[in-house]
Design a protein around this motif. Structure first.
Motif, PDB file in Angstrom:
ATOM      1  N   TYR A 200      -4.444 -13.698 -31.393  1.00 24.87           N
ATOM      2  CA  TYR A 200      -5.655 -14.016 -32.321  1.00 24.87           C
ATOM      3  C   TYR A 200      -5.709 -12.840 -33.066  1.00 24.87           C
ATOM      4  O   TYR A 200      -5.685 -11.756 -32.344  1.00 24.87           O
ATOM      5  N   SER A 201      -6.329 -12.791 -34.321  1.00 25.89           N
ATOM      6  CA  SER A 201      -6.821 -11.653 -35.044  1.00 25.89           C
ATOM      7  C   SER A 201      -8.168 -11.280 -34.348  1.00 25.89           C
ATOM      8  O   SER A 201      -8.921 -12.045 -33.796  1.00 25.89           O
ATOM      9  N   ASP A 204     -10.707 -13.445 -36.140  1.00 27.69           N
ATOM     10  CA  ASP A 204     -10.886 -14.733 -35.519  1.00 27.69           C
ATOM     11  C   ASP A 204     -11.790 -14.901 -34.513  1.00 27.69           C
ATOM     12  O   ASP A 204     -12.721 -15.676 -34.249  1.00 27.69           O
ATOM     13  N   LEU A 205     -11.681 -13.632 -33.465  1.00 26.80           N
ATOM     14  CA  LEU A 205     -12.503 -13.785 -32.496  1.00 26.80           C
ATOM     15  C   LEU A 205     -14.031 -13.574 -32.605  1.00 26.80           C
ATOM     16  O   LEU A 205     -14.777 -14.146 -32.009  1.00 26.80           O
ATOM     17  N   GLY A 207     -15.468 -13.819 -35.624  1.00 31.07           N
ATOM     18  CA  GLY A 207     -15.927 -14.895 -36.590  1.00 31.07           C
ATOM     19  C   GLY A 207     -16.313 -14.167 -38.053  1.00 31.07           C
ATOM     20  O   GLY A 207     -17.216 -14.756 -38.439  1.00 31.07           O
ATOM     21  N   ASP A 209     -14.629 -11.912 -41.565  1.00 35.15           N
ATOM     22  CA  ASP A 209     -13.587 -11.674 -42.294  1.00 35.15           C
ATOM     23  C   ASP A 209     -13.272 -10.067 -42.262  1.00 35.15           C
ATOM     24  O   ASP A 209     -14.119  -9.580 -42.579  1.00 35.15           O
ATOM     25  N   GLU A 210     -12.149  -9.905 -41.873  1.00 32.72           N
ATOM     26  CA  GLU A 210     -11.778  -8.457 -41.694  1.00 32.72           C
ATOM     27  C   GLU A 210     -11.881  -7.572 -42.778  1.00 32.72           C
ATOM     28  O   GLU A 210     -11.843  -6.363 -42.861  1.00 32.72           O
ATOM     29  N   SER A 234      -2.438  -9.453 -34.922  1.00 28.94           N
ATOM     30  CA  SER A 234      -2.838 -10.260 -33.952  1.00 28.94           C
ATOM     31  C   SER A 234      -2.615  -9.539 -32.787  1.00 28.94           C
ATOM     32  O   SER A 234      -1.582  -8.897 -32.607  1.00 28.94           O
TER      33      SER A 234
END
Length: 323
Positions: A200-201, A204-205, A207, A209-210, A234
Motif C-alpha cells: 500500500y502507498s 492509501d493508508l 486517506g 493525496d500524497e 508502496s
C-alpha cells in the motif's frame, strides 16, 4: 562371477557424486562484516551501498557522524552534512537502509522481515566504523524512520562501552498525527499476518493525496518523489506494522537513553505533532538533552529553508561533545 575389484571404481564414483551433492546443499559461508569504499557488508552477509565524506587529507577527524536516512530515502540525502561537516573536522558516513530505494535486491525494496534487522544493521555499521577510527567519538544522526532506528538501537542493542557519544533525532517520529482506531489497527495487523507482502502507498493508508503532503516549505511529497530515483511508491504491510511496533515502544526506549541526545524538530511536521515530540523528549532520561525547533521548515529539515541553520546548530552541538 563379477570381480569385486572391478566394481570399486564405479562405487567410488557414486560415493564421490553423493559427497559433492551433499557439499552443494550445505549453507555457504557468509561474508564477514566489512567496510568497503562504497559499500559495506552487514551481520548477515547483506551488501549495501554507502557513502563517505572524509575530513581533508592529512588531518585526523575530531569525530564521526553516522547518518541514517528515512523512509524512501537514501544516503545521498545527506549531501549537506557531507559538504559542511568535514571542513569542521567530522567525517560523515551514510549507509543505505535495507528495504529502501537503494537496496540491491529490487524485490526487497519497500519490505522488511523484522525491524530487528534495521537495529542490527546500525549496530554492525557502528562497530565497523569504531574499529576504523579507534578512540574517535562516533555520533548518530537519524532522520524520520532513521530516528526510530537510532533511538531503538541505542536503547537496546549496545552497552555503555560501545554506545555512540551522542545521538541526533531529526524530524523524530514521536507518534502519528493521523489517529488509527483500534479496530483499523487490528484489521491491518491481521492482514499483515495473512498477506505480509501486500503493498500500500502511504497515501492509501492515511486517506490523503500524497501530492498534498508538504515536506519542505516549497515542495510536497509528490513533487519530491517525482524527481527522486530512490522513491518507493508502496510498502508491504509487514514493514508498516514493524514501524508501528517501534512507535509503540518509543517511551520505553527513550527512558533507557543515557548518552547526550539532540532533537531537531519542526511544528509543521506531517507525521508527528509538537505535543508528541515534546512528550517523547520529556521521556528521555539522559542528563544531557536538548530540543531545537525550526518554525519555518517542514519534515525534510536538511532540504528546507533553514537547512544552513540546522547544519550550524548540529556542528556546535558536536563541538561541545567531541571535546
Amino acid at each position: 562371477m563379477t570381480n569385486p575389484v572391478r566394481r570399486m571404481p564405479g562405487l567410488c564414483l557414486l560415493l564421490l557424486a553423493m559427497l559433492l551433492s551433499a557439499c552443494s546443499s550445505m549453507p555457504q559461508a557468509q561474508p564477514r562484516p566489512e567496510l568497503r569504499p562504497q559499500e559495506w557488508v552487514s551481520y548477515d552477509g547483506k551488501v549495501m551501498p554507502s557513502q563517505t565524506w572524509a575530513v581533508p587529507v592529512g588531518s585526523k577527524p575530531r569525530g564521526i557522524v553516522i547518518a541514517v536516512h528515512g523512509l524512501s530515502g537514501a544516503s545521498s540525502d545527506y549531501w549537506l552534512l557531507g559538504e559542511r561537516l568535514p571542513a569542521k573536522g567530522y567525517t560523515v558516513y551514510a549507509y543505505n537502509v535495507r528495504g529502501q530505494g537503494k537496496d540491491p535486491v529490487i524485490a526487497d525494496r519497500g519490505d522488511i522481515k523484522s525491524s530487528r534487522q534495521w537495529l542490527r544493521d546500525l549496530e554492525t555499521f557502528h562497530l565497523l566504523v569504531r574499529r576504523q577510527h579507534p578512540g574517535v567519538p562516533v555520533f548518530w544522526y537519524g532522520e524520520s524512520l532513521g530516528s526510530l532506528i537510532c533511538l531503538h538501537t541505542a536503547a537496546s542493542r549496545l552497552n555503555a562501552r560501545q554506545d555512540p557519544a551522542g545521538i541526533v533525532l531529526a524530524s523524530p517520529v514521536a507518534g502519528l498525527k493521523v489517529t488509527v482506531s483500534g479496530f483499523k489497527r487490528f484489521l491491518l495487523e491481521t492482514a499483515a499476518t495473512l498477506s505480509p507482502r501486500s503493498r500500500y502507498s502511504l497515501g492509501d493508508l492515511a486517506g490523503v493525496d500524497e501530492k498534498n503532503i508538504q515536506v519542505t516549505n516549497k515542495t510536497t511529497h509528490g513533487s519530491q518523489m517525482a524527481v527522486t530515483e530512490h522513491h518507493i511508491s508502496s510498502f508491504t504491510l509487514r514493514l508498516l506494522t514493524e514501524i508501528g511496533g517501534l512507535l509503540d515502544t518509543n517511551p520505553n526506549a527513550a527512558k533507557r537513553l543515557r548518552m547526550p541526545v539532540l532533537f531537531l524538530a519542526t511544528p509543521n511536521d506531517i507525521l508527528s505533532s509538537p505535543d508528541q515530540v515534546q512528550t517523547l523528549f520529556s521521556q528521555v532520561r539522559s542528563p544531557s538533552k536538548r530540543l531545537l525547533w525550526y518554525t519555518r521548515s517542514y519534515h525534510l529539515l536538511l532540504h528546507d529553508v533553514q537547512r544552513e541553520e540546522v547544519a550550524q546548530d548540529l556542528a556546535r552541538w558536536l563541538d561541545l561533545r567531541a571535546r
